[in-house]
Write a protein that holds these residues in place. Structure first.
Motif, PDB file in Angstrom:
ATOM      1  N   GLY A  36      10.861  51.002 -36.009  1.00 19.93           N
ATOM      2  CA  GLY A  36      10.708  52.139 -36.187  1.00 19.93           C
ATOM      3  C   GLY A  36       9.773  52.813 -34.864  1.00 19.93           C
ATOM      4  O   GLY A  36       9.632  54.200 -34.778  1.00 19.93           O
ATOM      5  N   ARG A  37       8.486  52.069 -33.845  1.00 16.29           N
ATOM      6  CA  ARG A  37       7.774  51.955 -33.122  1.00 16.29           C
ATOM      7  C   ARG A  37       8.965  53.196 -31.694  1.00 16.29           C
ATOM      8  O   ARG A  37       8.542  54.050 -30.979  1.00 16.29           O
ATOM      9  CB  ARG A  37       6.994  51.662 -32.065  1.00 16.29           C
ATOM     10  N   ALA A  38      10.318  52.441 -31.611  1.00 18.23           N
ATOM     11  CA  ALA A  38      11.035  53.160 -30.564  1.00 18.23           C
ATOM     12  C   ALA A  38      11.409  53.979 -30.992  1.00 18.23           C
ATOM     13  O   ALA A  38      12.845  54.578 -29.829  1.00 18.23           O
ATOM     14  CB  ALA A  38      12.284  52.057 -30.380  1.00 18.23           C
ATOM     15  N   PHE A  39      12.053  54.576 -31.776  1.00 24.74           N
ATOM     16  CA  PHE A  39      12.615  56.571 -32.313  1.00 24.74           C
ATOM     17  C   PHE A  39      11.250  56.834 -32.091  1.00 24.74           C
ATOM     18  O   PHE A  39      10.565  57.309 -32.623  1.00 24.74           O
ATOM     19  CB  PHE A  39      13.982  55.879 -33.279  1.00 24.74           C
ATOM     20  N   ALA A  40      12.103  58.550 -31.323  1.00 28.28           N
ATOM     21  CA  ALA A  40      10.865  59.594 -31.104  1.00 28.28           C
ATOM     22  C   ALA A  40      12.444  61.144 -32.251  1.00 28.28           C
ATOM     23  O   ALA A  40      13.269  60.810 -30.920  1.00 28.28           O
ATOM     24  CB  ALA A  40      10.349  59.856 -30.222  1.00 28.28           C
ATOM     25  N   LYS A  83      13.307  59.121 -41.270  1.00 30.32           N
ATOM     26  CA  LYS A  83      12.470  58.601 -42.593  1.00 30.32           C
ATOM     27  C   LYS A  83      13.958  56.765 -42.158  1.00 30.32           C
ATOM     28  O   LYS A  83      13.392  56.129 -42.145  1.00 30.32           O
ATOM     29  CB  LYS A  83      13.205  58.717 -43.371  1.00 30.32           C
ATOM     30  N   ALA A  84      15.448  57.221 -42.032  1.00 27.79           N
ATOM     31  CA  ALA A  84      16.163  56.336 -41.316  1.00 27.79           C
ATOM     32  C   ALA A  84      16.155  55.235 -39.975  1.00 27.79           C
ATOM     33  O   ALA A  84      15.912  54.292 -41.113  1.00 27.79           O
ATOM     34  CB  ALA A  84      17.514  56.915 -41.781  1.00 27.79           C
ATOM     35  N   MET A  85      15.323  55.979 -39.394  1.00 27.00           N
ATOM     36  CA  MET A  85      14.708  55.088 -38.315  1.00 27.00           C
ATOM     37  C   MET A  85      13.410  54.260 -38.758  1.00 27.00           C
ATOM     38  O   MET A  85      12.731  53.816 -38.036  1.00 27.00           O
ATOM     39  CB  MET A  85      15.005  55.978 -36.910  1.00 27.00           C
ATOM     40  N   ARG A  86      12.571  54.358 -39.684  1.00 26.74           N
ATOM     41  CA  ARG A  86      11.479  53.963 -39.947  1.00 26.74           C
ATOM     42  C   ARG A  86       9.947  54.607 -38.618  1.00 26.74           C
ATOM     43  O   ARG A  86       9.507  54.004 -38.468  1.00 26.74           O
ATOM     44  CB  ARG A  86      10.851  52.493 -40.217  1.00 26.74           C
ATOM     45  N   SER A  87      10.468  55.772 -38.232  1.00 30.93           N
ATOM     46  CA  SER A  87       9.170  56.342 -37.356  1.00 30.93           C
ATOM     47  C   SER A  87       8.891  57.600 -38.127  1.00 30.93           C
ATOM     48  O   SER A  87       8.963  58.679 -38.880  1.00 30.93           O
ATOM     49  CB  SER A  87      10.383  56.459 -36.290  1.00 30.93           C
ATOM     50  N   ARG A  88       8.074  57.336 -37.338  1.00 34.01           N
ATOM     51  CA  ARG A  88       6.553  58.275 -37.715  1.00 34.01           C
ATOM     52  C   ARG A  88       6.392  59.403 -36.738  1.00 34.01           C
ATOM     53  O   ARG A  88       6.131  60.997 -36.765  1.00 34.01           O
ATOM     54  CB  ARG A  88       5.035  58.053 -38.275  1.00 34.01           C
ATOM     55  N   PHE A  89       7.090  59.585 -35.828  1.00 32.36           N
ATOM     56  CA  PHE A  89       7.030  59.919 -34.542  1.00 32.36           C
ATOM     57  C   PHE A  89       8.455  61.087 -33.828  1.00 32.36           C
ATOM     58  O   PHE A  89       8.610  61.726 -33.593  1.00 32.36           O
ATOM     59  CB  PHE A  89       7.133  59.090 -32.581  1.00 32.36           C
TER      60      PHE A  89
END
Ligand SMILES: Nc1nc2c(c(=O)[nH]1)N[C@H]1C(S)=C(S)[C@@H](COP(=O)(O)OP(=O)(O)OC[C@H]3O[C@@H](n4cnc5c(=O)[nH]c(N)nc54)[C@H](O)[C@@H]3O)O[C@H]1N2
Ligand SMILES: Nc1nc2c(c(=O)[nH]1)N[C@H]1C(S)=C(S)[C@@H](COP(=O)(O)OP(=O)(O)OC[C@H]3O[C@@H](n4cnc5c(=O)[nH]c(N)nc54)[C@H](O)[C@@H]3O)O[C@H]1N2
Ligand code: SF4
Ligand SMILES: [Mo]
Length: 752
Positions: free
Chosen positions: A96-100, A121-127
């Motif tokens: 998920g860190r790779a997506f914003a 959420k699908a990308m498991r990203s918080r950014f």
């Protein structure tokens, strides 16, 4: 010919409109008397909305960028299929860190955000990066500490206050308060009421004020501290309010008593007598409120300014009362809450920056793409925003966006950001779908306006609800149909308030936890089918009205909605769907404000350690070095700018060039006359401008407008791209919001 109701999408006021439509065009646009808040009010910009709806840069089909930089038309299936595959590959390889994500809504469109947030959420990203995090996160952070939650947002009852302090805002042009020009006129005309404006420019609002404090830019913290100190020293603070509702006052009082008043007033280059008069007038008025905006949020000491501004109304007890500042409720939540002190607060890889209200600041994004090594951001979605022009340092954005492995832009128009994308996905415009905003910031009466679609979507464009739902389906996150829920939604009589539907949905999500983040799309695909045509994408509002009615039961009833504990939310939902002019959703009492405070004891926590230490450090702060002779306020709101919403420069009736405003005495010294061309250069970059002599400015300052620089139909930029001058590092150290109103520059004539 048809007459319809809608709302203006050009600023956060979203004034209600009555429009006439002929042959797919707006032919007449007027204020709607039936709108529960604006009641017929509009400004001069709304009449130009046809330039948003129909123009040559509108997107009609999904586009894929080719190796040579040109765009090729592709089908939705092909675009979403390839985007889904590439997203999954990046998630699997880098996590998920790779997506914003950047954006989520502009001034008129926040329903789409309910759907796009499912993608993070699908990308498991918080950014999630957002324009809000380059203006309001200082405010949100302070609210979190004072009131216990970053969603505790204060509004100001300007219409009923005897004394109004406008600091760093120009509501005559920027609005931001109800029916601004009428409200200002009423204030000005009433001899019993006082209006004070703090602004380095004699703005349109300042011209109407009883008192204008023409402050030196970037020194508001000194002024507000001097005022607070005066108030406390003279015993004008509200002791009863403070002891009953606040804690930490003793600690704060000690700091305030130590403020060298005369020195601080001197630093802001104001007269002590004027500041005393305002401090005393404000503190002793029967009711008083403070309204602020970018003039203190995008300049030196951003977060401290937000703290001090709030102390002005809190120390004088102008809170939780008519004519004061008050908290309000949200139906559609614009922001969340994040506490950076929690050990699990998700930090970015390079700057180790934490979110505020769930949002990350655009100022750090280029570095998170370019300098974070293996943990860098590799894929992004940008939706409803044009950061290449609006975030600090346009060149840094161009460079870093060029390095992304995947950039997808969801837009109505071919913007400067869209031009850099691998895929551009065309959204239906805000008049081609049902839409709404979360700018429901009123108290004690609050309203919600769900606008109905007025035109069919242009060519192959789609509403965001459909774009993101299809994408989640392509990613395999949700199935395309929910037969049981669909059947229930169709069968359940309205009278039961969708209770069986909601209970079954809840049970489904318990059984299938991996669908939990996607309730919005599930409601869209099921309940949506039972709603009037076009309203499907509003289905998730049922969840929000249900929660809202449960929490604010009495206030919702007071607004005229009927139902029991289970059905009141559905009644509010139906009213929102049916009433085309907007719906009053709640009527609170001023006392209810206390229940909106989120600290357990419902008290306000005045002593914020980080702010007290910044406050202390202010005294020894050096006056900023003057390597550059002018301070540019980069981003003025004028009569013909409206963020990035218009692209066709023909929408403007005046100020085509987006002129650089300069005091005539300064211009004369530089050898510049009205209409002359000049170069404006900062440490970061240069733009060429046309000069307009304007003695409303303080000597030594200059001003350029926000919202220019679009390359309509691939032409040269129309007006200045002001963020070629700004830089990411010049920002508030805590929140990383940029100092756009304080850009040191050189101005030099261009020989013609
Ligand atoms: N016409 C129009 N209206 C808009 C918009 C638009 O693009 N066009 N955009 C909307 C948006 S997104 C926003 S956030 C709001 C912003 O609304 P505002 O913040 O009210 O508008 P600005 O013109 O950006 O800045 C307000 C004032 O701050 C002053 N200022 C600059 N530096 C300082 C300083 O150091 N101290 C003080 N006290 N004042 C200072 C400027 O001279 C200016 O008059 O406007 C909204 N409304
Ligand atoms: N130097 C400087 N920079 C500034 C400022 C400043 O004062 N000075 N102000 C800052 C502030 S306060 C703000 S709020 C930002 C604003 O900056 P942005 O967030 O970049 O501007 P918006 O106008 O909100 O962007 C809206 C975009 O959404 C697109 N759009 C319109 N309707 C729809 C729709 O229905 N769906 C989709 N998907 N897209 C749509 C429009 O074409 C437009 O490109 O700029 C900031 N930048
Ligand atoms: S620009 Fe703002 S104030 Fe003007 S009509 Fe539109 S919503 Fe109302
Ligand atoms: Mo803004």
């Amino acid at each position: 010919m048809a007459t319809e109701k809608t709302a203006c999408i050009l600023c956060s006021r979203n004034c209600g409109l009555t429009v006439t439509i002929e042959n797919g065009k707006f032919t007449r646009i007027r204020g709607d008397d039936e709108h529960p808040v604006s009641k017929g009010y509009i400004c001069q910009k709304a009449a130009r909305l046809e330039h948003y709806q129909n123009h040559a840069d509108r997107l009609t089909h999904p586009l894929k960028r080719q190796a040579d930089g040109s765009f090729m038309r592709v089908s939705w299936d092909e675009a979403l299929g390839d985007v889904a595959r590439r997203l999954i590959a990046i998630r699997e390889k880098h996590g998920g860190r790779a997506f914003a994500f950047y954006g989520g809504g502009g001034q008129g469109n926040h329903l789409g955000g309910i759907y796009s947030q499912q993608l993070h959420k699908a990308m498991r990203s918080r950014f999630v990066y957002s324009s809000l995090a380059q203006e309001k996160t200082g405010d949100f952070w302070v609210n979190g500490r004072l009131f216990g939650h970053q969603t505790c947002h204060a509004t100001e009852d300007v219409e009923h206050a005897d004394y109004v302090l406008f600091i760093g805002t120009n509501p005559y042009q920027a609005h931001g308060i109800p029916n601004a020009r009428d409200t200002l006129r009423d204030l000005q005309r009433d001899p019993a009421r006082t209006m004070v404006v703090v602004d380095p420019r004699r703005s349109e609002t300042a011209r109407q004020a009883d008192i204008h404090l023409q402050i030196k830019p970037g020194t508001d913290a000194f002024l507000m501290l001097a005022m607070l100190s005066l108030i406390v020293r003279e015993g004008l603070h509200d002791r009863e309010f403070l002891s009953q509702h606040c804690q930490g006052f003793a600690e704060l009082e000690k700091e305030l008593l130590a403020v060298p008043i005369a020195d601080y007033v001197h630093r802001s280059e104001l007269a002590l007598g004027d500041v005393e008069r305002v401090a005393r007038g404000f503190a002793t008025a029967r009711t008083a409120c403070v309204r602020i905006d970018l003039g203190i949020q995008q300049t030196l000491h951003t977060t401290l300014n937000s703290y001090l501004e709030k102390l002005l109304y809190l120390l004088t007890g102008n809170f939780a009362k008519r004519g004061g500042n008050n908290l309000h409720t949200f139906l559609l939540p614009l922001i969340g809450h994040s506490d950076e002190r929690q050990p699990r607060s998700p930090r970015t890889a390079h700057h180790r920056m934490f979110p505020i209200a769930g949002l990350y600041p655009p100022n750090i994004l280029p570095d998170e793409i370019t300098h974070a090594g293996e943990d860098r951001i590799r894929a992004m979605f940008v939706d409803s925003s044009n950061p290449v022009l609006t975030a600090a340092d346009t060149a840094a954005y161009e460079r870093s966006f060029g390095k992304l492995e995947l950039l997808v832009v969801v837009e109505v128009a071919m913007t400067e950001t869209a031009r850099m994308a691998h895929y551009v996905l065309p959204a239906a415009s805000q008049f081609e779908k049902w839409e709404a905003t979360g700018f429901n910031l009123e108290f004690p009466e609050n309203a919600f306006h769900l606008r109905h679609g007025l035109f069919p979507p242009l060519a192959e464009s789609l509403p965001e609800a459909e774009i993101y739902t299809r994408l989640l389906e392509r990613m395999g996150e949700i199935p395309p149909r929910f037969p049981l829920l669909e059947a229930l939604a169709r069968r359940e009589p309205q009278i039961t308030g969708h209770t069986v539907f909601l209970a079954t949905l809840a049970a489904t999500l318990v059984r299938q936890p991996r669908w939990r983040p996607y309730a919005a799309s599930i409601m869209y695909r099921s309940l949506g089918k039972a709603l009037p045509e076009g309203a499907a994408l509003a289905a998730p509002l049922l969840g929000l009205t249900t929660v809202y009615a449960r929490r604010h039961n009495v206030a919702v009833r007071r607004a005229g909605h009927h139902g029991n504990r289970l059905t009141l939310g559905a009644a509010l939902f139906r009213a929102i769907i049916d009433r085309r002019a907007g719906t009053l959703m709640s009527i609170h009492t001023f006392d209810d404000t206390w229940s909106l405070i989120r600290h357990h004891d419902r008290r306000i926590d005045l002593a914020i350690p980080e702010m007290l230490s910044e406050l202390r450090a202010l005294g020894s702060e050096a006056v900023p070095a003057a390597d550059f002779p002018f301070i540019l306020m980069a981003g003025e709101r004028r009569s013909y700018n409206a963020n990035q919403i218009f692209r066709d420069p023909a929408w403007r009736k005046v100020d085509r060039h987006g002129a650089l405003r300069l005091h005539s005495a300064d211009a004369q010294e530089l050898g510049l006359s009205d209409g002359a061309r000049a170069s404006c250069r900062s440490a970061t970059g240069e733009v060429q401008v046309v000069v307009e002599l304007d003695d409303s400015l303080r000597r030594g300052t200059a001003s350029l407008p926000h919202g220019y620089g679009q390359r309509y139909r691939d032409s040269e930029p129309a007006g200045p791209q002001i963020n070629r001058l700004t830089t990411a590092a010049h920002c508030d150290p805590l929140t990383r919001t940029p100092f756009h109103k304080y850009v040191p520059v050189h101005i030099t004539p261009i020989a013609t």
